[in-house]
Design a protein around this motif. Structure first.
Motif, PDB file in Angstrom:
ATOM      1  N   GLU A   1       0.832  -1.204   0.000  1.00 31.99           N
ATOM      2  CA  GLU A   1       0.000   0.000   0.000  1.00 31.99           C
ATOM      3  C   GLU A   1       0.871   1.261   0.000  1.00 31.99           C
ATOM      4  OE1 GLU A   1      -2.893  -0.382  -0.748  1.00 31.99           O
ATOM      5  OE2 GLU A   1      -3.423  -2.397  -0.110  1.00 31.99           O
ATOM      6  N   ILE A   2       1.866   1.278  -0.880  1.00 27.84           N
ATOM      7  CA  ILE A   2       2.791   2.408  -0.972  1.00 27.84           C
ATOM      8  C   ILE A   2       2.055   3.697  -1.322  1.00 27.84           C
ATOM      9  CG2 ILE A   2       3.319   1.997  -3.416  1.00 27.84           C
ATOM     10  CD1 ILE A   2       5.904   3.079  -0.789  1.00 27.84           C
ATOM     11  N   GLY A   3       0.908   3.584  -1.971  1.00 24.87           N
ATOM     12  CA  GLY A   3       0.141   4.767  -2.351  1.00 24.87           C
ATOM     13  C   GLY A   3      -0.433   5.514  -1.161  1.00 24.87           C
ATOM     14  N   GLU A   4      -0.451   4.891   0.028  1.00 23.16           N
ATOM     15  CA  GLU A   4      -0.976   5.533   1.231  1.00 23.16           C
ATOM     16  C   GLU A   4       0.109   6.249   2.019  1.00 23.16           C
ATOM     17  OE1 GLU A   4      -4.165   5.586   1.630  1.00 23.16           O
ATOM     18  OE2 GLU A   4      -4.494   4.221  -0.060  1.00 23.16           O
ATOM     19  N   MET A   5       1.341   6.225   1.548  1.00 27.57           N
ATOM     20  CA  MET A   5       2.438   6.850   2.285  1.00 27.57           C
ATOM     21  C   MET A   5       2.331   8.372   2.226  1.00 27.57           C
ATOM     22  SD  MET A   5       6.508   6.226   1.838  1.00 27.57           S
ATOM     23  CE  MET A   5       6.363   4.575   2.543  1.00 27.57           C
ATOM     24  N   PRO A   6       2.471   9.068   3.360  1.00 26.55           N
ATOM     25  CA  PRO A   6       2.377  10.533   3.370  1.00 26.55           C
ATOM     26  C   PRO A   6       3.455  11.167   2.487  1.00 26.55           C
ATOM     27  CG  PRO A   6       2.318   9.635   5.603  1.00 26.55           C
ATOM     28  CD  PRO A   6       2.677   8.509   4.704  1.00 26.55           C
ATOM     29  N   LEU A   7       3.119  12.296   1.898  1.00 25.42           N
ATOM     30  CA  LEU A   7       4.056  12.992   1.009  1.00 25.42           C
ATOM     31  C   LEU A   7       5.360  13.330   1.709  1.00 25.42           C
ATOM     32  CD1 LEU A   7       1.744  15.406  -1.016  1.00 25.42           C
ATOM     33  CD2 LEU A   7       3.355  13.754  -1.994  1.00 25.42           C
ATOM     34  N   ALA A   8       5.285  13.739   2.981  1.00 30.19           N
ATOM     35  CA  ALA A   8       6.486  14.145   3.694  1.00 30.19           C
ATOM     36  C   ALA A   8       7.496  13.011   3.792  1.00 30.19           C
ATOM     37  CB  ALA A   8       6.113  14.645   5.086  1.00 30.19           C
ATOM     38  N   LEU A   9       7.006  11.795   3.907  1.00 26.26           N
ATOM     39  CA  LEU A   9       7.911  10.656   4.035  1.00 26.26           C
ATOM     40  C   LEU A   9       8.386  10.147   2.678  1.00 26.26           C
ATOM     41  CD1 LEU A   9       9.273   8.761   6.043  1.00 26.26           C
ATOM     42  CD2 LEU A   9       7.263   7.297   5.944  1.00 26.26           C
ATOM     43  N   GLN A  10       7.620  10.446   1.633  1.00 32.95           N
ATOM     44  CA  GLN A  10       7.985   9.953   0.307  1.00 32.95           C
ATOM     45  C   GLN A  10       9.360  10.440  -0.129  1.00 32.95           C
ATOM     46  OE1 GLN A  10       4.891  10.619  -2.627  1.00 32.95           O
ATOM     47  NE2 GLN A  10       3.291   9.961  -1.206  1.00 32.95           N
ATOM     48  N   ALA A  11       9.713  11.677   0.222  1.00 34.16           N
ATOM     49  CA  ALA A  11      11.024  12.219  -0.158  1.00 34.16           C
ATOM     50  C   ALA A  11      12.148  11.419   0.490  1.00 34.16           C
ATOM     51  CB  ALA A  11      11.119  13.684   0.241  1.00 34.16           C
TER      52      ALA A  11
ATOM     53  N   ALA B   1       3.941  -2.287  -3.549  1.00 36.18           N
ATOM     54  CA  ALA B   1       2.645  -2.752  -4.052  1.00 36.18           C
ATOM     55  C   ALA B   1       1.586  -1.703  -3.767  1.00 36.18           C
ATOM     56  CB  ALA B   1       2.255  -4.085  -3.399  1.00 36.18           C
ATOM     57  N   THR B   2       0.596  -1.646  -4.642  1.00 34.35           N
ATOM     58  CA  THR B   2      -0.498  -0.696  -4.449  1.00 34.35           C
ATOM     59  C   THR B   2      -1.731  -1.156  -5.197  1.00 34.35           C
ATOM     60  OG1 THR B   2      -1.192   1.623  -4.698  1.00 34.35           O
ATOM     61  CG2 THR B   2       0.217   0.727  -6.417  1.00 34.35           C
ATOM     62  N   ASN B   3      -2.903  -0.798  -4.650  1.00 32.91           N
ATOM     63  CA  ASN B   3      -4.148  -1.013  -5.385  1.00 32.91           C
ATOM     64  C   ASN B   3      -4.663   0.294  -5.971  1.00 32.91           C
ATOM     65  OD1 ASN B   3      -5.121   0.342  -3.152  1.00 32.91           O
ATOM     66  ND2 ASN B   3      -6.340  -1.347  -2.363  1.00 32.91           N
ATOM     67  N   LYS B   4      -3.853   1.358  -5.849  1.00 30.02           N
ATOM     68  CA  LYS B   4      -4.200   2.659  -6.403  1.00 30.02           C
ATOM     69  C   LYS B   4      -3.600   2.828  -7.791  1.00 30.02           C
ATOM     70  CE  LYS B   4      -4.903   5.899  -2.572  1.00 30.02           C
ATOM     71  NZ  LYS B   4      -4.412   7.172  -1.993  1.00 30.02           N
ATOM     72  N   ASN B   5      -4.167   3.759  -8.544  1.00 38.09           N
ATOM     73  CA  ASN B   5      -3.545   4.200  -9.791  1.00 38.09           C
ATOM     74  C   ASN B   5      -2.576   5.321  -9.423  1.00 38.09           C
ATOM     75  OD1 ASN B   5      -2.918   5.590 -12.237  1.00 38.09           O
ATOM     76  ND2 ASN B   5      -4.730   4.693 -13.188  1.00 38.09           N
ATOM     77  N   LEU B   6      -1.289   4.994  -9.357  1.00 36.20           N
ATOM     78  CA  LEU B   6      -0.316   5.975  -8.881  1.00 36.20           C
ATOM     79  C   LEU B   6      -0.152   7.145  -9.838  1.00 36.20           C
ATOM     80  CD1 LEU B   6       2.529   3.882  -7.212  1.00 36.20           C
ATOM     81  CD2 LEU B   6       0.553   5.000  -6.182  1.00 36.20           C
ATOM     82  N   LEU B   7      -0.363   6.922 -11.122  1.00 38.47           N
ATOM     83  CA  LEU B   7      -0.275   8.044 -12.062  1.00 38.47           C
ATOM     84  C   LEU B   7      -1.382   9.063 -11.794  1.00 38.47           C
ATOM     85  CD1 LEU B   7       0.741   6.437 -15.487  1.00 38.47           C
ATOM     86  CD2 LEU B   7       2.063   8.026 -14.082  1.00 38.47           C
ATOM     87  N   ASP B   8      -2.571   8.585 -11.447  1.00 34.04           N
ATOM     88  CA  ASP B   8      -3.642   9.505 -11.059  1.00 34.04           C
ATOM     89  C   ASP B   8      -3.262  10.256  -9.788  1.00 34.04           C
ATOM     90  OD1 ASP B   8      -5.159   8.785 -13.195  1.00 34.04           O
ATOM     91  OD2 ASP B   8      -6.583   7.541 -12.080  1.00 34.04           O
ATOM     92  N   ALA B   9      -2.651   9.535  -8.840  1.00 30.04           N
ATOM     93  CA  ALA B   9      -2.220  10.171  -7.599  1.00 30.04           C
ATOM     94  C   ALA B   9      -1.148  11.221  -7.860  1.00 30.04           C
ATOM     95  CB  ALA B   9      -1.706   9.114  -6.624  1.00 30.04           C
ATOM     96  N   VAL B  10      -0.261  10.943  -8.822  1.00 31.10           N
ATOM     97  CA  VAL B  10       0.759  11.916  -9.209  1.00 31.10           C
ATOM     98  C   VAL B  10       0.093  13.168  -9.781  1.00 31.10           C
ATOM     99  CG1 VAL B  10       2.629  12.389 -10.853  1.00 31.10           C
ATOM    100  CG2 VAL B  10       2.610  10.247  -9.566  1.00 31.10           C
ATOM    101  N   ALA B  11      -0.892  12.970 -10.661  1.00 32.10           N
ATOM    102  CA  ALA B  11      -1.592  14.103 -11.278  1.00 32.10           C
ATOM    103  C   ALA B  11      -2.312  14.947 -10.233  1.00 32.10           C
ATOM    104  CB  ALA B  11      -2.585  13.595 -12.318  1.00 32.10           C
TER     105      ALA B  11
ATOM    106  N   LYS C   1      -1.215  15.424  -7.240  1.00 27.69           N
ATOM    107  CA  LYS C   1      -0.190  15.876  -6.294  1.00 27.69           C
ATOM    108  C   LYS C   1      -0.258  15.120  -4.969  1.00 27.69           C
ATOM    109  CE  LYS C   1       0.980  19.070  -9.264  1.00 27.69           C
ATOM    110  NZ  LYS C   1       2.201  18.916 -10.083  1.00 27.69           N
ATOM    111  N   GLU C   2      -0.761  13.883  -5.013  1.00 32.54           N
ATOM    112  CA  GLU C   2      -0.836  13.061  -3.814  1.00 32.54           C
ATOM    113  C   GLU C   2       0.331  12.074  -3.728  1.00 32.54           C
ATOM    114  OE1 GLU C   2      -5.756  13.016  -3.752  1.00 32.54           O
ATOM    115  OE2 GLU C   2      -4.625  11.176  -4.205  1.00 32.54           O
TER     116      GLU C   2
ATOM    117  N   LEU D   1       9.345   9.657  -7.206  1.00 35.47           N
ATOM    118  CA  LEU D   1       9.283   8.380  -6.489  1.00 35.47           C
ATOM    119  C   LEU D   1       8.549   7.337  -7.322  1.00 35.47           C
ATOM    120  CD1 LEU D   1       9.747   6.610  -4.033  1.00 35.47           C
ATOM    121  CD2 LEU D   1       7.690   7.603  -2.990  1.00 35.47           C
ATOM    122  N   TYR D   2       7.502   7.754  -8.016  1.00 45.64           N
ATOM    123  CA  TYR D   2       6.773   6.807  -8.864  1.00 45.64           C
ATOM    124  C   TYR D   2       7.711   6.164  -9.894  1.00 45.64           C
ATOM    125  CZ  TYR D   2       3.917   5.071 -12.696  1.00 45.64           C
ATOM    126  OH  TYR D   2       3.395   4.278 -13.683  1.00 45.64           O
ATOM    127  N   TYR D   3       8.504   6.985 -10.573  1.00 51.00           N
ATOM    128  CA  TYR D   3       9.386   6.427 -11.602  1.00 51.00           C
ATOM    129  C   TYR D   3      10.537   5.628 -10.991  1.00 51.00           C
ATOM    130  CZ  TYR D   3       6.781   8.977 -15.098  1.00 51.00           C
ATOM    131  OH  TYR D   3       5.770   9.414 -15.913  1.00 51.00           O
TER     132      TYR D   3
END
Length: 462
Positions: free
Chosen positions: A243-253, A282-292, A294-295, A300-302
């Protein structure tokens, strides 16, 4: 890789011609003058491909094809015919031939067709080897099945398991992402090192950084001792970030830096620590949508999407429902001291008709429930949970009329929506927040649908 090809034709000159042409590509060629001789060769040699004439005395091409499909079902067969009618070609393909070529044939066309058939054979062999290597416990959730979409997953696993590349597993909840991650680890070059799994959605945001990177004693209230984080725990091994898509932005960096530079910095400690981990996210989210939106960080996605492996939903691999259900029945039944010979035709049809929004995890729970209530050695339709039939009309009629067009579109859509929600509630044991996550909608939207459809959670059958 060396391949063995068997050419079957009653014309010795044609056999010699094909042997000469194929040998130039490093292929070992065996020949047979008729179908019976060909079957003897197949029993003695490890053949990767059969090229057979259509018209032969005694056992002809169609008869030989039928025998091969019966005895060696995964062996590809290319049919040759001078009588290259559409009827013959279509018939051979329907009967299981990989492809056909017409005589007289072009050598370049022959090479292309043979190359495709041998690639197909190699994939099947790799899949067989992968299945033989995967132990039974890892197969229980996700690594059973032979559908085309699942074969692609197995092929991807085999391609990347020896690599240190970062892997991104995508797919709906319950499709077996963690089991695939464990299989990659177990059969890769880090198998004797730790496998550490982190559910990014299950850890409170305030503790996630400490959980990932560790902390020093006194770094924050409650930090009564030094603690190493998950990155260090997985050093030299594999770190699975679910569930990497649920990680807060602050920690993503900070995760991005750890992936790029292979260093981490525990909370309250300015000293860097080097780490050597292979990351599977792993994720069940569409990470490209999340990128668009700004979530999620684009960089990090690439960094994560080096080797993506999409896992199909169970409704996209319907042919795997039966082998999965049988596997669960055997495994779960044995654990409960029961032995099952299988499912009734009606039970299998009911499972095939259901959409499985909870995917393999839901199927496993369904079969577990059935093994508990079943009184005989065969699991019957009545042993299955009632929610599998929730989308059926109360009067036993059908929801569609007029050549498949719904007589009442709104009512038909409401029935489908209700079935999904009931299944999600069943899967989550009535926990509405979890059910909403299962079907990919917000809690607010989920509550609205409960009210609209008249679903009372306290009345859900469990």
């Amino acid at each position: 890789m060396t391949h063995n090809v068997l050419v079957v034709d009653d014309e010795p000159k044609l056999c010699d011609l094909l042997a000469s042409a194929l040998s130039q590509n490093g292929i070992t060629v065996f020949t047979a003058g008729n179908g019976l001789h060909a079957l003897k060769v197949l029993e003695c040699e490890d053949i990767d491909l059969v090229i057979s004439d259509w018209r032969m005395p005694g056992m002809d091409g169609p008869q030989l094809l039928a025998e091969i499909k019966s005895r060696f079902p995964q062996l590809p067969v290319i049919v040759m015919t001078a009588y290259s009618t559409v009827k013959n070609a279509v018939q051979s393909m329907r009967n299981g031939a990989f492809d056909y070529i017409a005589k007289p044939f072009d050598i370049d066309e022959l090479d292309i067709t043979v190359s495709k058939a041998l690639q197909f054979r190699d994939i099947l062999k790799d899949n067989q080897r992968m299945r033989a290597e995967l132990d039974e416990h890892q197969q229980i959730d996700s690594l059973v099945g032979d559908s085309p979409s699942f074969r692609r997953v197995l092929q991807a696993i085999d391609s990347v398991r020896e690599s240190n590349a970062t892997i991104l597993l995508t797919g709906e909840s319950g499709t077996g992402k963690e089991m695939v991650a464990r299989a990659i680890h177990k059969h890769g070059n880090r198998a004797d090192k730790p496998f550490v799994a982190v559910n990014c959605a299950a850890i409170p945001e305030g503790l996630l950084e400490s959980e990932m990177f560790g902390h020093r004693k006194g770094a924050f209230t409650g930090a009564v001792a030094d603690r190493i984080g998950r990155f260090q725990q997985a050093d030299k091994g594999t770190l699975f970030l679910d569930e990497i898509g649920e990680m807060p932005l602050a920690l993503q960096a900070k995760i991005l830096r750890a992936l790029q530079e292979r260093v981490i910095e525990p909370v309250g400690d300015p000293r860097e620590r080097k780490v050597d981990v292979r990351v599977i996210a792993a994720t069940n989210k569409n990470l490209l949508d999340a990128v668009a939106k700004k979530e999620f960080r684009e960089d990090l996605y690439y960094r994560l999407n080096v080797f993506p492996i999409p896992l199909p939903a169970l409704r996209e691999r319907v042919e795997d429902i039966t082998p999965l259900a049988r596997h669960f029945a055997n495994t779960l039944g044995a654990a409960a001291g029961k032995r099952f010979s299988g499912f009734s035709a009606e039970a299998l049809q009911a499972m095939a008709n259901y959409s499985w929004p909870g995917n393999i995890r839901e199927l496993q729970n369904c079969v577990e429930r059935a093994t508990i209530v079943a009184s005989g050695s065969v699991i019957e339709e009545d042993d299955l949970p009632a929610y599998l039939f929730a989308s059926r009309p109360a009067d036993g009629g059908v929801l569609i009329e007029n050549n498949g067009v719904p007589a009442d579109l709104e009512a038909a859509l409401a029935e489908v929506e209700k079935a999904y929600i009931l299944a999600a509630l069943q899967q989550s044991n009535g926990v509405q927040a979890a059910a909403a996550q299962l079907i990919g909608i917000s809690e607010r939207s989920f509550w609205y649908r409960l009210k609209k459809l008249g679903i009372h959670v306290d009345k859900i059958v469990r």
